[in-house]
Design a protein around this motif. Structure first.
Motif, PDB file in Angstrom:
ATOM      1  N   ALA A 120      23.210  33.031  24.520  1.00 52.48           N
ATOM      2  CA  ALA A 120      21.951  32.280  24.538  1.00 52.48           C
ATOM      3  C   ALA A 120      21.032  32.734  23.404  1.00 52.48           C
ATOM      4  O   ALA A 120      20.392  31.913  22.736  1.00 52.48           O
ATOM      5  CB  ALA A 120      21.255  32.456  25.881  1.00 52.48           C
ATOM      6  N   ALA A 121      20.981  34.039  23.179  1.00 52.73           N
ATOM      7  CA  ALA A 121      20.148  34.562  22.097  1.00 52.73           C
ATOM      8  C   ALA A 121      20.673  34.127  20.731  1.00 52.73           C
ATOM      9  O   ALA A 121      19.910  34.035  19.765  1.00 52.73           O
ATOM     10  CB  ALA A 121      20.088  36.087  22.178  1.00 52.73           C
ATOM     11  N   ALA A 122      21.985  33.827  20.665  1.00 53.34           N
ATOM     12  CA  ALA A 122      22.582  33.370  19.408  1.00 53.34           C
ATOM     13  C   ALA A 122      22.397  31.877  19.187  1.00 53.34           C
ATOM     14  O   ALA A 122      22.800  31.346  18.150  1.00 53.34           O
ATOM     15  CB  ALA A 122      24.076  33.712  19.392  1.00 53.34           C
ATOM     16  N   GLY A 123      21.813  31.182  20.170  1.00 62.49           N
ATOM     17  CA  GLY A 123      21.491  29.772  19.977  1.00 62.49           C
ATOM     18  C   GLY A 123      22.140  28.797  20.923  1.00 62.49           C
ATOM     19  O   GLY A 123      21.799  27.604  20.912  1.00 62.49           O
ATOM     20  N   LEU A 124      23.088  29.255  21.756  1.00 60.30           N
ATOM     21  CA  LEU A 124      23.679  28.351  22.747  1.00 60.30           C
ATOM     22  C   LEU A 124      22.732  28.166  23.934  1.00 60.30           C
ATOM     23  O   LEU A 124      21.863  29.007  24.170  1.00 60.30           O
ATOM     24  CB  LEU A 124      25.012  28.914  23.254  1.00 60.30           C
ATOM     25  CG  LEU A 124      26.131  29.085  22.231  1.00 60.30           C
ATOM     26  CD1 LEU A 124      27.397  29.605  22.911  1.00 60.30           C
ATOM     27  CD2 LEU A 124      26.425  27.775  21.506  1.00 60.30           C
TER      28      LEU A 124
END
Length: 366
Positions: A120-124
């Motif tokens: 999630a922190a990577a953008g998902l």
């Protein structure tokens, strides 16, 4: 005398039929039994007998049976309204999940939970389905609640808000599957995994667009993949470590059943070296008590690693990296692990968790 399905409205009747006529078990019997349990009309003895019968009949080796279980589980779920079209859907984007069946006996660190935060922190956009521990010392919900999350407050009406504002929401099974306590009570008392272990990975009420699902048996892998294919799921990857581990193994080979967009199931094997990561013995990535797992997660997210954390970190990187690869956010497994490592070391995953914790205590009345 054979009891017709129409007459089998009570679990007692269904049990009588499938015990006296062992070859007669059908998906309809499974669905009828679950509905009888959910209606609260079955005794503990009948529920226990039903679960044992399903286990002995090995229904989790039959994709059609697994589909029947999963579809009935979804039928009884509370589906959150997250805005599945128009601008609201654009804001949320592709939704993913990473989850395992549990029950592999290895009691490893909470890899999928940590991987979900990194992804999630990577953008998902991650809708992480999970529950408290049944077969391990510390389940995904136990760990997040231990870190301070108020998961009981995250009800279906809040999911869209979390996904839009934080790109992350934990879907606590008990909050979205009202009937789950009937089975969970008996499951915990029986002391062995039942065929219902397949339900968690298959009954996320958000129905993610893509997912990484771990299973605790190489025999279950192709069955789960075929069941998901029948249900119309695409771009899902089912994995099983060579040790019958319900995650991508840090120790060696992992078997993958990858459902393509076309519906074809591609079977292949991966290894930590495919992620540019060294292999480690599973004993070096073991989980422990809730307090110890909390401390490990804090060190990982804070970049305060001890020598004993390296195997756990690499374990997390290959699982988060593969989710990024399956979701199309990385062009290769190695790039996925690289993105996961950069995200972890940047502190973004720590900030995401801190914001999620805070948000669970500031929920509006919706």
């Amino acid at each position: 005398m054979t009891i017709t399905l129409e007459e089998q409205s009570h679990l007692k009747d269904i049990l009588k039929q499938i015990v006296l006529n062992p070859g007669s078990l059908t998906p309809a019997h499974v669905v009828g039994g679950i509905r009888s349990i959910v209606r609260g009309e079955a005794s503990d003895a009948q529920i226990g007998g039903f679960l044992i019968t399903l286990k002995l009949r090995k229904i989790d080796s039959d994709p059609e049976m697994v589909v029947a279980l999963a579809q009935e589980g979804l039928r009884g779920a509370i589906v959150p309204d997250i805005g599945l079209s128009g601008k609201a859907r654009e804001d949320i984007g592709m939704i993913v999940d990473i989850i395992g069946t549990g029950g592999d006996g290895w009691n490893t660190f909470n890899v999928s939970t940590t991987s979900s935060l990194i992804a999630a922190a990577a953008g998902l956009t991650v809708a992480k389905h999970g529950s408290r521990a049944f077969s391990s010392n510390c389940g995904s919900a136990d760990l997040l609640e231990g870190m301070g999350c108020n998961l009981k407050a995250v009800v279906p009406s809040h999911v869209g808000k979390f996904l839009r504002e934080h790109r992350y929401c934990f879907i606590l099974a008990n909050n979205f599957h009202p009937s789950i306590h009937y089975v969970n009570r008996m499951w915990s008392e029986l002391g062995f995994p039942t065929p219902f272990k397949v339900l968690g990975p298959m009954t996320n009420p958000v129905v993610p667009d893509r997912a990484l699902i771990g299973v605790n048996s190489k025999v279950l892998g192709p069955v789960m993949a075929e069941a998901l294919r029948i249900m119309g799921r695409r771009n899902y990857a089912v994995v099983c470590g060579d040790e019958n581990l319900d995650e991508i193994s840090i120790a060696g080979d992992t078997h993958v059943w990858h459902i393509q967009e076309s519906g074809e199931i591609r079977n292949y094997t991966i290894h930590p070296r495919d992620f540019g990561v060294p292999a480690h013995p599973l004993s070096e990535a073991a989980g422990a008590t809730l307090e110890e797992n909390k401390a490990t997660l804090h060190r990982l997210l804070s970049n305060e690693l001890e020598d004993s954390d390296i195997a756990v970190r690499d374990f997390v990187l290959i699982n988060a990296g593969f989710l990024l690869y399956v979701a199309g956010a990385a062009s290769s497994m190695e790039e996925g692990a690289s993105i996961a490592r950069e995200t972890l070391e940047s502190g973004k995953a720590k900030v995401l968790l801190e914001n999620f914790i805070k948000a669970t205590y500031e929920l509006p009345d919706l």
